[in-house]
Scaffold this motif. Structure first.
Motif, PDB file in Angstrom:
ATOM      1  N   ASN A 258       0.824  -1.212   0.000  1.00  0.00           N
ATOM      2  CA  ASN A 258       0.000   0.000   0.000  1.00  0.00           C
ATOM      3  C   ASN A 258       0.863   1.270   0.000  1.00  0.00           C
ATOM      4  N   LYS A 259       0.791   2.035  -1.076  1.00  0.00           N
ATOM      5  CA  LYS A 259       1.635   3.234  -1.203  1.00  0.00           C
ATOM      6  C   LYS A 259       0.952   4.505  -0.710  1.00  0.00           C
ATOM      7  N   LYS A 260      -0.260   4.315  -0.144  1.00  0.00           N
ATOM      8  CA  LYS A 260      -0.969   5.508   0.380  1.00  0.00           C
ATOM      9  C   LYS A 260      -0.662   5.671   1.865  1.00  0.00           C
ATOM     10  N   PRO A 261      -0.367   6.898   2.327  1.00  0.00           N
ATOM     11  CA  PRO A 261      -0.184   7.125   3.765  1.00  0.00           C
ATOM     12  C   PRO A 261      -1.469   6.788   4.516  1.00  0.00           C
ATOM     13  N   ASN A 262      -1.350   6.186   5.699  1.00  0.00           N
ATOM     14  CA  ASN A 262      -2.574   5.945   6.462  1.00  0.00           C
ATOM     15  C   ASN A 262      -2.548   6.668   7.812  1.00  0.00           C
ATOM     16  N   GLU A 263      -3.736   6.988   8.300  1.00  0.00           N
ATOM     17  CA  GLU A 263      -3.919   7.833   9.485  1.00  0.00           C
ATOM     18  C   GLU A 263      -3.296   7.209  10.734  1.00  0.00           C
ATOM     19  N   ASP A 264      -3.515   5.888  10.908  1.00  0.00           N
ATOM     20  CA  ASP A 264      -3.007   5.222  12.120  1.00  0.00           C
ATOM     21  C   ASP A 264      -1.481   5.318  12.187  1.00  0.00           C
ATOM     22  N   ASP A 265      -0.832   5.037  11.039  1.00  0.00           N
ATOM     23  CA  ASP A 265       0.636   5.124  11.017  1.00  0.00           C
ATOM     24  C   ASP A 265       1.086   6.555  11.305  1.00  0.00           C
ATOM     25  N   SER A 266       0.372   7.488  10.713  1.00  0.00           N
ATOM     26  CA  SER A 266       0.723   8.902  10.865  1.00  0.00           C
ATOM     27  C   SER A 266       0.661   9.305  12.347  1.00  0.00           C
ATOM     28  N   GLU A 267      -0.402   8.878  13.019  1.00  0.00           N
ATOM     29  CA  GLU A 267      -0.603   9.198  14.438  1.00  0.00           C
ATOM     30  C   GLU A 267       0.492   8.570  15.293  1.00  0.00           C
ATOM     31  N   LYS A 268       0.809   7.318  14.972  1.00  0.00           N
ATOM     32  CA  LYS A 268       1.829   6.574  15.742  1.00  0.00           C
ATOM     33  C   LYS A 268       3.206   7.239  15.592  1.00  0.00           C
ATOM     34  N   ILE A 269       3.500   7.671  14.373  1.00  0.00           N
ATOM     35  CA  ILE A 269       4.792   8.335  14.120  1.00  0.00           C
ATOM     36  C   ILE A 269       4.903   9.588  14.992  1.00  0.00           C
ATOM     37  N   LEU A 270       3.826  10.364  15.042  1.00  0.00           N
ATOM     38  CA  LEU A 270       3.847  11.583  15.853  1.00  0.00           C
ATOM     39  C   LEU A 270       4.001  11.247  17.337  1.00  0.00           C
TER      40      LEU A 270
END
Ligand SMILES: Cc1cc2nc3c(=O)[nH]c(=O)nc-3n(C[C@H](O)[C@H](O)[C@H](O)COP(=O)(O)OP(=O)(O)OC[C@H]3O[C@@H](n4cnc5c(N)ncnc54)[C@H](O)[C@@H]3O)c2cc1C
Length: 342
Positions: free
Chosen positions: A242-254
Motif C-alpha cells: 500500500n503506497k498511500k499514507p494511512n492515518e493510524d501510522d501517521s498518528e503513531k509516528i507523531l
C-alpha cells in the motif's frame, strides 16, 4: 569497438551503476530505461542517512565493503563545493534503545561512542531508554543527489528512455549487457518471489530547532534533520504494497516522536509519504546468462537493497561495473579507497 549497455531503473542504484559503467569502461554506450525518474523514485522520499537497515541475511563482509565504499565516495563529495548541490552533509546522530546496540559499522563513521547512563537521563529524559550511542554519519538527500548524478550521466553522453519493460526479450539483440536495477519491481520482471516490499511511511515537518538525528531502535522511531525540513519516521511493514499514507501510522509516528522530544508538538506538519523498500533475504548482485526468445541475454542483477539502498549504492555500482566489464571482455580498476579504519 563500441558496446551497448542498458540499465533498467533510474533509482539511486540504477543511476549510480550507469554513471560508474560510463566512467570506467572505455567505448561503452549506456542507456537508462525506466518508468520512474527523480523525483518519483524510492530514494527521493527517503531521508538518506548512511546507516545499515533491513538487509536480511546479506553477508556482513559485503554490507561492510559496499557501505564503506559508499561512505568514502560521499565523504569525498562532502569536501568539495558540490556537496551543497548534491545534498551531502555530515549528520550528528544518537542511537537509543532498551537493549545494548551492536552496530557493526561503528568503526566507519566518525567518533562513535557509548553515551553513559547519566548523560542519557539528561539528554533523553522523556524517552527513558537505557542505552545510547553517538556518532557523526553522512546524509545524502536524494531529491538533490539524483539530479546531480543525472547531470553527470548526461554530461558523459548517457541516454534515457522513459518506458516500462515487461520482458527482457524487448532488449535482447539491442544491448550487449542488461543491468537490472528495478528495486522492488524485480519481483515482477525476473519473477523473483523472494523480493517483497517493506513499506515505510514517514512524515516531513518544519522544526528548525532540531539539529541532530535520533534513531530509537526500540520503537523504530527516527527524527532526521534534512536541509529544508525534519523527517519523522517510521514504519517497517513487510509484504505491504500500500503506497498511500494511512492515518493510524501517521498518528503513531507523531506519538513516538513526541515521546522523544515533546517540543515536536509545535512542529508544522508538511506532508506524509510512503515508499516501498526492496526487501530480499539478501541483496542480489550477480551475473546471469538467460536464454530469451532463442537468444542469449547477458544480465547483471543489482537489486534488493532493503532499507539501505542509499548507504550501499556506490559500492554496489562499482561491483556491478566490474561484472559488466567482465561480460564485455574488459577489466576495470577502481581507484583504491583510503584504508579502512576497521
Ligand atoms: C521510508 C523509507 C526510508 C528510507 N530511508 C533510507 C535511508 O535513510 N538510508 C538508506 O540508505 N536507505 C533508505 N531507504 C531505502 C532506500 O530508499 C532504497 O533501498 C533505495 O531507494 C532503493 O533504490 P533502487 O534504485 O533499488 O529502487 P527504486 O528507487 O525503487 O528504483 C527502481 C527503478 O526501477 C524502475 N523500474 C522498475 N521496474 C521497471 C520496469 N519493469 N521497466 C522499467 N523501469 C522499471 C523504476 O521506474 C525506478 O526507476 C528508505 C526507504 C524508505 C521507503
Amino acid at each position: 569497438m563500441s558496446r551497448d549497455v542498458c540499465v533498467i531503473g533510474a533509482g539511486v542504484v540504477g543511476l549510480a551503476s550507469a554513471v560508474n559503467i560510463l566512467e570506467h569502461i572505455p567505448d561503452v554506450r549506456v542507456t537508462i530505461i525506466a518508468d520512474k525518474f527523480s523525483p518519483n523514485t524510492t530514494a527521493d522520499g527517503a531521508a538518506g542517512v548512511w546507516m545499515l537497515y533491513n538487509l536480511g541475511n546479506t553477508p556482513e563482509y559485503l554490507q561492510r565493503r559496499w557501505a564503506e565504499t559508499t561512505f568514502h565516495h560521499l565523504e569525498t563529495l562532502l569536501k568539495t563545493e558540490e556537496s551543497s548541490i548534491a545534498g551531502v552533509t555530515a549528520l550528528p546522530m544518537f542511537g537509543i534503545s532498551d537493549d545494548p546496540m551492536k552496530e557493526h559499522w561503528s568503526k566507519i563513521v566518525y567518533g562513535y561512542k557509548q553515551v553513559p547512563t547519566g548523560e542519557m537521563v539528561k539528554l533523553f529524559p522523556y524517552a527513558q531508554r537505557k542505552f545510547g550511542t553517538f556518532h557523526i554519519t553522512l546524509l545524502c538527500e536524494c531529491r538533490m543527489y539524483l539530479p546531480w548524478l543525472m547531470r553527470r550521466f548526461k554530461e558523459r553522453g548517457g541516454k534515457l528512455i522513459n518506458e516500462r519493460i515487461l520482458e527482457f526479450q524487448e532488449l535482447t539483440g539491442r544491448y550487449d549487457v542488461i543491468v537490472n536495477c528495478t528495486g522492488v519491481d524485480a519481483r515482477l520482471l525476473v519473477a523473483d518471489n523472494s523480493v517483497q516490499p517493506i513499506r515505510g511511511q514517514l512524515k516531513r515537518v518544519t522544526a528548525p530547532w532540531i539539529k541532530h538525528a535520533v534513531f530509537d531502535f526500540t520503537s523504530q522511531c527516527y527524527i532526521i534533520p534534512c536541509a529544508d525540513n525534519i523527517v519523522l519516521g517510521g514504519t517497517t511493514q513487510h509484504g505491504d504494497w500500500n503506497k498511500k499514507p494511512n492515518e493510524d501510522d501517521s498518528e503513531k509516528i507523531l506519538q513516538n516522536a513526541h515521546a522523544i522530544y515533546p517540543s515536536l508538538k509545535n512542529a508544522t506538519i508538511e506532508h506524509d509519504w510512503v515508499g516501498l523498500r526492496p526487501g530480499r533475504p539478501s541483496v542480489r548482485l550477480e551475473t546471469e546468462i538467460r536464454k530469451v526468445g532463442g537468444k542469449e541475454a547477458k544480465i547483471v542483477h543489482n537489486y534488493g537493497h532493503g532499507g539501505s539502498g542509499i548507504t550501499l549504492h556506490w559500492g554496489c555500482a562499482q561491483d556491478t561495473t566490474a561484472l559488466v566489464a567482465e561480460l564485455l571482455g574488459e577489466k576495470v580498476n577502481f581507484r583504491k579507497q583510503p584504508p579502512s579504519k576497521l
